[in-house]
Design a protein around this motif. Structure first.
Motif, PDB file in Angstrom:
ATOM      1  N   GLU A  43       0.829  -1.206   0.000  1.00  0.00           N
ATOM      2  CA  GLU A  43       0.000   0.000   0.000  1.00  0.00           C
ATOM      3  C   GLU A  43       0.865   1.260   0.000  1.00  0.00           C
ATOM      4  OE1 GLU A  43      -3.100   2.275   2.965  1.00  0.00           O
ATOM      5  OE2 GLU A  43      -3.051   0.088   3.024  1.00  0.00           O
ATOM      6  N   ARG A  44       1.844   1.298   0.894  1.00  0.00           N
ATOM      7  CA  ARG A  44       2.719   2.476   0.963  1.00  0.00           C
ATOM      8  C   ARG A  44       3.555   2.602  -0.301  1.00  0.00           C
ATOM      9  NH1 ARG A  44       7.610   3.317   4.590  1.00  0.00           N
ATOM     10  NH2 ARG A  44       7.213   1.128   4.933  1.00  0.00           N
ATOM     11  N   GLY A  45       4.009   1.477  -0.855  1.00  0.00           N
ATOM     12  CA  GLY A  45       4.779   1.498  -2.090  1.00  0.00           C
ATOM     13  C   GLY A  45       3.967   2.046  -3.251  1.00  0.00           C
ATOM     14  N   ALA A  46       2.724   1.628  -3.341  1.00  0.00           N
ATOM     15  CA  ALA A  46       1.848   2.121  -4.405  1.00  0.00           C
ATOM     16  C   ALA A  46       1.553   3.604  -4.226  1.00  0.00           C
ATOM     17  CB  ALA A  46       0.554   1.321  -4.418  1.00  0.00           C
ATOM     18  N   GLU A  47       1.377   4.012  -2.982  1.00  0.00           N
ATOM     19  CA  GLU A  47       1.123   5.435  -2.708  1.00  0.00           C
ATOM     20  C   GLU A  47       2.317   6.278  -3.154  1.00  0.00           C
ATOM     21  OE1 GLU A  47       0.505   8.410   1.110  1.00  0.00           O
ATOM     22  OE2 GLU A  47       0.125   6.273   1.372  1.00  0.00           O
ATOM     23  N   ALA A  48       3.515   5.858  -2.792  1.00  0.00           N
ATOM     24  CA  ALA A  48       4.721   6.601  -3.174  1.00  0.00           C
ATOM     25  C   ALA A  48       4.903   6.596  -4.690  1.00  0.00           C
ATOM     26  CB  ALA A  48       5.948   6.006  -2.490  1.00  0.00           C
ATOM     27  N   ALA A  49       4.585   5.491  -5.330  1.00  0.00           N
ATOM     28  CA  ALA A  49       4.720   5.396  -6.789  1.00  0.00           C
ATOM     29  C   ALA A  49       3.784   6.374  -7.489  1.00  0.00           C
ATOM     30  CB  ALA A  49       4.441   3.970  -7.249  1.00  0.00           C
ATOM     31  N   ALA A  50       2.683   6.724  -6.862  1.00  0.00           N
ATOM     32  CA  ALA A  50       1.724   7.647  -7.465  1.00  0.00           C
ATOM     33  C   ALA A  50       2.140   9.111  -7.320  1.00  0.00           C
ATOM     34  CB  ALA A  50       0.346   7.431  -6.841  1.00  0.00           C
ATOM     35  N   TRP A  51       3.150   9.387  -6.501  1.00  0.00           N
ATOM     36  CA  TRP A  51       3.572  10.771  -6.269  1.00  0.00           C
ATOM     37  C   TRP A  51       4.266  11.387  -7.478  1.00  0.00           C
ATOM     38  CZ3 TRP A  51       6.256   9.761  -0.933  1.00  0.00           C
ATOM     39  CH2 TRP A  51       5.275   9.497   0.037  1.00  0.00           C
ATOM     40  N   VAL A  52       4.905  10.565  -8.291  1.00  0.00           N
ATOM     41  CA  VAL A  52       5.685  11.058  -9.429  1.00  0.00           C
ATOM     42  C   VAL A  52       5.401  10.182 -10.648  1.00  0.00           C
ATOM     43  CG1 VAL A  52       7.540  12.033  -7.998  1.00  0.00           C
ATOM     44  CG2 VAL A  52       7.701   9.676  -8.772  1.00  0.00           C
ATOM     45  N   SER A  53       5.886  10.593 -11.787  1.00  0.00           N
ATOM     46  CA  SER A  53       5.681   9.793 -12.997  1.00  0.00           C
ATOM     47  C   SER A  53       6.475   8.495 -12.887  1.00  0.00           C
ATOM     48  CB  SER A  53       6.138  10.569 -14.225  1.00  0.00           C
ATOM     49  OG  SER A  53       7.552  10.657 -14.270  1.00  0.00           O
ATOM     50  N   PRO A  54       6.074   7.465 -13.624  1.00  0.00           N
ATOM     51  CA  PRO A  54       6.841   6.208 -13.611  1.00  0.00           C
ATOM     52  C   PRO A  54       8.299   6.404 -14.018  1.00  0.00           C
ATOM     53  CG  PRO A  54       4.709   5.867 -14.653  1.00  0.00           C
ATOM     54  CD  PRO A  54       4.852   7.343 -14.431  1.00  0.00           C
ATOM     55  N   GLU A  55       8.529   7.308 -14.961  1.00  0.00           N
ATOM     56  CA  GLU A  55       9.901   7.568 -15.405  1.00  0.00           C
ATOM     57  C   GLU A  55      10.730   8.203 -14.292  1.00  0.00           C
ATOM     58  OE1 GLU A  55       7.142   8.682 -17.042  1.00  0.00           O
ATOM     59  OE2 GLU A  55       7.160   7.310 -18.754  1.00  0.00           O
ATOM     60  N   ALA A  56      10.126   9.174 -13.595  1.00  0.00           N
ATOM     61  CA  ALA A  56      10.831   9.829 -12.490  1.00  0.00           C
ATOM     62  C   ALA A  56      11.104   8.837 -11.367  1.00  0.00           C
ATOM     63  CB  ALA A  56      10.011  11.009 -11.976  1.00  0.00           C
ATOM     64  N   LEU A  57      10.129   7.984 -11.063  1.00  0.00           N
ATOM     65  CA  LEU A  57      10.330   6.981 -10.021  1.00  0.00           C
ATOM     66  C   LEU A  57      11.461   6.035 -10.404  1.00  0.00           C
ATOM     67  CD1 LEU A  57       9.412   5.829  -7.297  1.00  0.00           C
ATOM     68  CD2 LEU A  57       7.825   4.366  -8.570  1.00  0.00           C
ATOM     69  N   ALA A  58      11.483   5.593 -11.661  1.00  0.00           N
ATOM     70  CA  ALA A  58      12.553   4.693 -12.118  1.00  0.00           C
ATOM     71  C   ALA A  58      13.912   5.362 -11.989  1.00  0.00           C
ATOM     72  CB  ALA A  58      12.301   4.265 -13.558  1.00  0.00           C
ATOM     73  N   PHE A  59      13.995   6.641 -12.339  1.00  0.00           N
ATOM     74  CA  PHE A  59      15.252   7.372 -12.200  1.00  0.00           C
ATOM     75  C   PHE A  59      15.667   7.438 -10.738  1.00  0.00           C
ATOM     76  CE2 PHE A  59      17.587  11.265 -11.326  1.00  0.00           C
ATOM     77  CZ  PHE A  59      18.671  11.121 -12.177  1.00  0.00           C
ATOM     78  N   GLY A  60      14.723   7.768  -9.850  1.00  0.00           N
ATOM     79  CA  GLY A  60      15.038   7.867  -8.424  1.00  0.00           C
ATOM     80  C   GLY A  60      15.462   6.542  -7.824  1.00  0.00           C
ATOM     81  N   VAL A  61      14.787   5.460  -8.203  1.00  0.00           N
ATOM     82  CA  VAL A  61      15.146   4.128  -7.707  1.00  0.00           C
ATOM     83  C   VAL A  61      16.537   3.750  -8.213  1.00  0.00           C
ATOM     84  CG1 VAL A  61      14.584   1.668  -7.852  1.00  0.00           C
ATOM     85  CG2 VAL A  61      12.789   3.330  -7.371  1.00  0.00           C
ATOM     86  N   ASN A  62      16.829   4.052  -9.481  1.00  0.00           N
ATOM     87  CA  ASN A  62      18.153   3.766 -10.026  1.00  0.00           C
ATOM     88  C   ASN A  62      19.224   4.551  -9.269  1.00  0.00           C
ATOM     89  OD1 ASN A  62      19.936   2.617 -12.168  1.00  0.00           O
ATOM     90  ND2 ASN A  62      20.267   4.791 -12.555  1.00  0.00           N
ATOM     91  N   GLU A  63      18.974   5.818  -9.002  1.00  0.00           N
ATOM     92  CA  GLU A  63      19.946   6.638  -8.273  1.00  0.00           C
ATOM     93  C   GLU A  63      20.161   6.099  -6.859  1.00  0.00           C
ATOM     94  OE1 GLU A  63      22.737   9.628  -7.795  1.00  0.00           O
ATOM     95  OE2 GLU A  63      21.750   8.941  -9.627  1.00  0.00           O
TER      96      GLU A  63
END
Length: 94
Positions: A43-63
């Motif tokens: 639930e918390r993971g999905a909530e955080a994923a909705a805060w930004v675009s999928p591309e931005a989230l992927a960039f942040g996770v990679n960083e």
């Protein structure tokens, strides 16, 4: 630094920013998303994923992954590739 990385799930446990209409930082979203995954909190993971675009989230996770591997490599005095392979359970070349 590695202690900080290992401490991320505890730091973000229960952190749910107030919905004030502000834009969430992509690194904040990535940190909460990854920490939630480490704790099996879908639930918390999905909530955080909705805060930004999928591309931005992927960039942040990679960083975040890069910084974590670098910190662990320095702590262990090993090359980053070796640490990354160990973390993923892959065979490590001698």
């Amino acid at each position: 630094m590695a202690g900080f990385i290992r401490d991320i799930p505890r730091r973000f446990r229960g952190v749910r920013p107030a919905h004030t209409g502000r834009a969430h930082n992509l690194f904040e979203a990535a940190a909460v998303h990854v920490a939630a995954g480490a704790e099996n909190d879908e639930e918390r993971g999905a909530e955080a994923a909705a805060w930004v675009s999928p591309e931005a989230l992927a960039f942040g996770v990679n960083e975040l992954a890069c910084r974590a591997v670098i910190a662990l490599a320095r702590e262990r005095q090993q090359p980053p590739l070796r640490v990354a392979r160990e973390l993923l359970g892959l065979p490590v070349a001698p």
